[in-house]
Write a protein that holds these residues in place. Structure first.
Motif, PDB file in Angstrom:
ATOM      1  N   ASN A  40       0.958  -1.039  -0.017  1.00 29.39           N
ATOM      2  CA  ASN A  40      -0.023   0.029   0.145  1.00 29.39           C
ATOM      3  C   ASN A  40       0.944   1.226  -0.023  1.00 29.39           C
ATOM      4  O   ASN A  40       1.581   1.577   1.002  1.00 29.39           O
ATOM      5  CB  ASN A  40      -0.960   0.069   1.292  1.00 29.39           C
ATOM      6  CG  ASN A  40      -1.760   1.261   1.364  1.00 29.39           C
ATOM      7  OD1 ASN A  40      -1.798   2.012   0.418  1.00 29.39           O
ATOM      8  ND2 ASN A  40      -2.385   1.329   2.416  1.00 29.39           N
ATOM      9  N   THR A  47      -4.638  -2.153   2.853  1.00 29.16           N
ATOM     10  CA  THR A  47      -5.922  -1.602   1.793  1.00 29.16           C
ATOM     11  C   THR A  47      -5.263  -1.089   0.716  1.00 29.16           C
ATOM     12  O   THR A  47      -4.109  -0.748   0.597  1.00 29.16           O
ATOM     13  CB  THR A  47      -6.471  -0.696   2.906  1.00 29.16           C
ATOM     14  OG1 THR A  47      -7.560  -0.132   1.825  1.00 29.16           O
ATOM     15  CG2 THR A  47      -5.726   0.478   2.959  1.00 29.16           C
ATOM     16  N   GLY A  48      -5.909  -1.019  -0.400  1.00 30.90           N
ATOM     17  CA  GLY A  48      -5.608  -0.538  -1.648  1.00 30.90           C
ATOM     18  C   GLY A  48      -4.189  -1.073  -2.092  1.00 30.90           C
ATOM     19  O   GLY A  48      -3.207  -0.431  -2.454  1.00 30.90           O
ATOM     20  N   PRO A  71      -4.544  -1.213  -8.686  1.00 31.10           N
ATOM     21  CA  PRO A  71      -6.089  -1.331  -8.829  1.00 31.10           C
ATOM     22  C   PRO A  71      -6.560  -0.387  -9.922  1.00 31.10           C
ATOM     23  O   PRO A  71      -6.281   0.639 -10.059  1.00 31.10           O
ATOM     24  CB  PRO A  71      -6.447  -1.134  -7.415  1.00 31.10           C
ATOM     25  CG  PRO A  71      -5.637  -1.354  -6.330  1.00 31.10           C
ATOM     26  CD  PRO A  71      -4.346  -1.005  -7.182  1.00 31.10           C
ATOM     27  N   ASP A  79     -10.315  -3.243  -5.975  1.00 28.45           N
ATOM     28  CA  ASP A  79     -10.029  -3.261  -4.454  1.00 28.45           C
ATOM     29  C   ASP A  79      -8.627  -3.912  -4.256  1.00 28.45           C
ATOM     30  O   ASP A  79      -8.447  -4.087  -2.967  1.00 28.45           O
ATOM     31  CB  ASP A  79     -11.222  -3.804  -3.798  1.00 28.45           C
ATOM     32  CG  ASP A  79     -12.444  -3.186  -3.751  1.00 28.45           C
ATOM     33  OD1 ASP A  79     -12.466  -2.014  -3.842  1.00 28.45           O
ATOM     34  OD2 ASP A  79     -13.583  -3.844  -4.365  1.00 28.45           O
ATOM     35  N   GLY A  80      -8.033  -4.223  -5.160  1.00 26.44           N
ATOM     36  CA  GLY A  80      -6.518  -4.668  -4.940  1.00 26.44           C
ATOM     37  C   GLY A  80      -5.965  -5.557  -5.869  1.00 26.44           C
ATOM     38  O   GLY A  80      -6.703  -6.543  -6.297  1.00 26.44           O
ATOM     39  N   TYR A 100      -8.826  -8.690  -6.703  1.00 29.89           N
ATOM     40  CA  TYR A 100      -9.531  -8.731  -5.746  1.00 29.89           C
ATOM     41  C   TYR A 100     -10.606  -7.608  -5.908  1.00 29.89           C
ATOM     42  O   TYR A 100     -10.441  -6.561  -6.124  1.00 29.89           O
ATOM     43  CB  TYR A 100      -8.720  -8.421  -4.408  1.00 29.89           C
ATOM     44  CG  TYR A 100      -9.609  -7.902  -3.075  1.00 29.89           C
ATOM     45  CD1 TYR A 100     -10.255  -9.066  -2.573  1.00 29.89           C
ATOM     46  CD2 TYR A 100      -9.453  -6.893  -2.272  1.00 29.89           C
ATOM     47  CE1 TYR A 100     -11.015  -8.929  -1.238  1.00 29.89           C
ATOM     48  CE2 TYR A 100     -10.310  -6.831  -1.068  1.00 29.89           C
ATOM     49  CZ  TYR A 100     -10.708  -7.597  -0.619  1.00 29.89           C
ATOM     50  OH  TYR A 100     -11.611  -7.583   0.604  1.00 29.89           O
ATOM     51  N   ARG A 101     -12.060  -7.958  -5.496  1.00 31.69           N
ATOM     52  CA  ARG A 101     -13.212  -6.997  -5.252  1.00 31.69           C
ATOM     53  C   ARG A 101     -13.987  -7.484  -4.033  1.00 31.69           C
ATOM     54  O   ARG A 101     -14.023  -8.528  -3.719  1.00 31.69           O
ATOM     55  CB  ARG A 101     -14.023  -7.245  -6.509  1.00 31.69           C
ATOM     56  CG  ARG A 101     -13.451  -6.589  -7.814  1.00 31.69           C
ATOM     57  CD  ARG A 101     -14.483  -6.551  -8.867  1.00 31.69           C
ATOM     58  NE  ARG A 101     -15.749  -5.811  -8.518  1.00 31.69           N
ATOM     59  CZ  ARG A 101     -16.078  -4.734  -9.120  1.00 31.69           C
ATOM     60  NH1 ARG A 101     -15.550  -4.386 -10.294  1.00 31.69           N
ATOM     61  NH2 ARG A 101     -17.421  -4.236  -8.941  1.00 31.69           N
ATOM     62  N   THR A 102     -14.360  -6.451  -3.167  1.00 25.86           N
ATOM     63  CA  THR A 102     -14.972  -6.700  -1.967  1.00 25.86           C
ATOM     64  C   THR A 102     -16.485  -7.506  -2.209  1.00 25.86           C
ATOM     65  O   THR A 102     -17.118  -7.916  -1.317  1.00 25.86           O
ATOM     66  CB  THR A 102     -15.429  -5.529  -1.399  1.00 25.86           C
ATOM     67  OG1 THR A 102     -16.097  -4.540  -1.955  1.00 25.86           O
ATOM     68  CG2 THR A 102     -13.855  -4.966  -0.957  1.00 25.86           C
TER      69      THR A 102
END
Length: 471
Positions: A40, A47-48, A71, A79-80, A100-102
């Motif tokens: 990050n 995060t990120g 991202p 999301d990553g 990655y997506r939430t």
């Protein structure tokens, strides 16, 4: 002028500030070792997530390159750009990673390409593997390697019944992949883990070493295990498993097959302190030194610092033999490389102690009765935000002496026994630097300590010379 952070490592790989976790994309391409990592760039929190990037021609002098992957807003990896690896394919480097997506539970496999030795990257449109096979409840972290005339990929997963698994895919061209089934799936472990992350695979002749990181749906990352066995028709059959590292602060290691045939490994060492403390410091996480992974005839996996790590040794500050029951060997700094041979002369524990002027101390104790080496950090920090703990490594019963090496760099401690066992932990003394070295437990022991020189990053080291020194 700000005071230097005594807990910030100097020779271990990490960006100058902010967050780092899993090593990714370890590969050798165009004359350089490339180490990517989860990063990050905007803060010391997970995060990120981007892919940070360092490269080196000799594993000593490292160059920080621009962020490789970021991202894409609204994209599959919005999301990553999570964990994966990279391969060298002709004039290209290809990165495979978890998108990655939430809003979904699985992380499909995406890819990106570089044609300028990793300086710039271009994501391929779409997804290499968009959905997991039926019966999975966790899916992420591709590991790609060349074997014979085909490319192979393992993906970490959890199968129905909370069975950790590594799923196998194969491809002739790195573009079209077909699913072969579970490469290996372990039996359910009550109270242990629910899935596997970051599967890695190394071959030694007709034997294979499968490394997996154990993930729990409630507790999150737990530890790393290694399985040794053989493969037939796309299925891996191990003889058993054991911890890869006996310490509390080691996770998600990644492998690189070096051009000289060695298997190299880096791991992530997370913080063992309060999150707010890391935020105040402005950084979190570090990669271990590169380790050489080998396989003994009896099936034992051995780890040792790569020979190139000797290139960081500076001035020798301690050479001690035949000390008395308790000896003060003097200051050793905050970054040093220690080797010791300990010969217990009775049933009493013996070993070395690192201490500060405020009474903080980290003990490394050989216990001949229990047949183990104990690293005790219960009193290594006066700050209550640092985690305590005592951690054990089994000793070989085949020798009357114990040889070990300890690399201390700021807040990271990596211990290696000559038997091939390893232990990684973090500690955060608050007393005035440097550490001071004491010994206890009787005569007939040998200790040598070298300063670790951060200037070694700027010094080219002859690889053959280092292997001669290491032997």
């Amino acid at each position: 002028m700000s005071t230097p952070d005594p807990h910030l490592p100097t020779i271990h790989l990490r960006p100058p500030r902010n967050w780092i976790n899993d090593p990714n994309g370890l590969t050798f391409h165009d004359g350089h070792y490339h180490v990517f990592f989860q990063h990050n760039p905007h803060g010391p929190d997970h995060t990120g997530i981007h892919w940070g990037h360092h490269r080196s021609a000799d594993l000593v002098t490292w160059e920080e390159l621009p962020v490789a992957l970021a991202p894409t807003p609204g994209g599959d990896d919005a999301d990553g750009c999570f964990s994966g690896n990279a391969v060298s394919a002709g004039d290209r480097m290809l990165a495979f990673y978890s998108a990655y997506r939430t809003d979904r539970w699985w992380q499909p496999i995406a890819t990106a390409e570089s044609r300028d030795s990793g300086l710039t990257w271009h994501k391929h449109p779409g997804l290499v593997i968009p959905t997991p096979p039926e019966g999975t409840s966790m899916y992420r972290d591709p590991y790609v390697w060349r074997q014979g005339d085909r490319w192979r990929m393992l993906v970490g997963a959890s199968l129905t019944g909370e069975r950790g698994a590594a799923l196998l895919y194969e491809s002739p061209d790195l573009a079209d992949w077909w699913y072969r089934g579970p490469f290996f799936a372990d039996v359910p472990h009550a109270g242990g883990w629910t899935g596997w992350e970051c599967p890695q695979y190394a071959t030694f002749g007709d034997r294979g070493v499968l490394v997996v990181s154990l993930w729990d749906a409630v507790a999150g990352p737990r530890s790393t295990r290694v399985y040794v066995g053989g493969e037939q028709d796309g299925r891996f059959t191990p003889a058993g498993h054991r911890p890869l590292d006996h310490g509390p602060d080691f996770y998600a290691p990644a492998l690189l097959h070096a051009p000289d045939g060695r298997w190299l490994l880096w791991g992530w060492s997370w913080e063992a302190r309060d999150r707010q403390w890391s935020r105040e410091a402005g950084w979190a996480g570090v990669l271990t030194v590169p380790r050489e992974l080998s396989l003994a005839e009896d099936g034992t996996v051995h780890q040792a610092p790569a020979a190139e790590v000797l290139g960081y040794r500076g001035r020798k500050v301690v050479h001690a033999t035949d000390w008395s029951t308790a000896a003060d060997l003097g200051p050793v700094g905050t970054a040093f490389d220690l080797t010791a041979r300990v010969r217990p002369r009775s049933d009493a524990p013996c070993g070395v102690r690192l201490e500060t002027g405020d009474g903080e101390h980290l003990d490394i104790v050989v216990d001949p009765v229990a047949g183990e080496l104990v690293v005790d950090r219960d009193h290594a920090s006066l700050d209550p935000r640092a985690r305590p703990g005592r951690y054990r490594v089994p000793l070989s019963a085949r020798s009357d002496s114990v040889d070990f090496r300890v690399i201390v760099d700021g807040s990271i401690v990596e211990l290696f026994l000559d038997s091939g066992e390893a232990l990684t932990l973090r500690c955060y003394p608050t007393g005035p630097a440097p550490w001071r070295l004491r010994t206890f437990g009787g005569p007939d022991h040998i200790v040598d300590v070298w300063e670790l020189d951060a200037g070694g990053r700027r010094t080219a080291v002859d690889h053959d010379e280092l292997h001669t020194k290491a032997s």
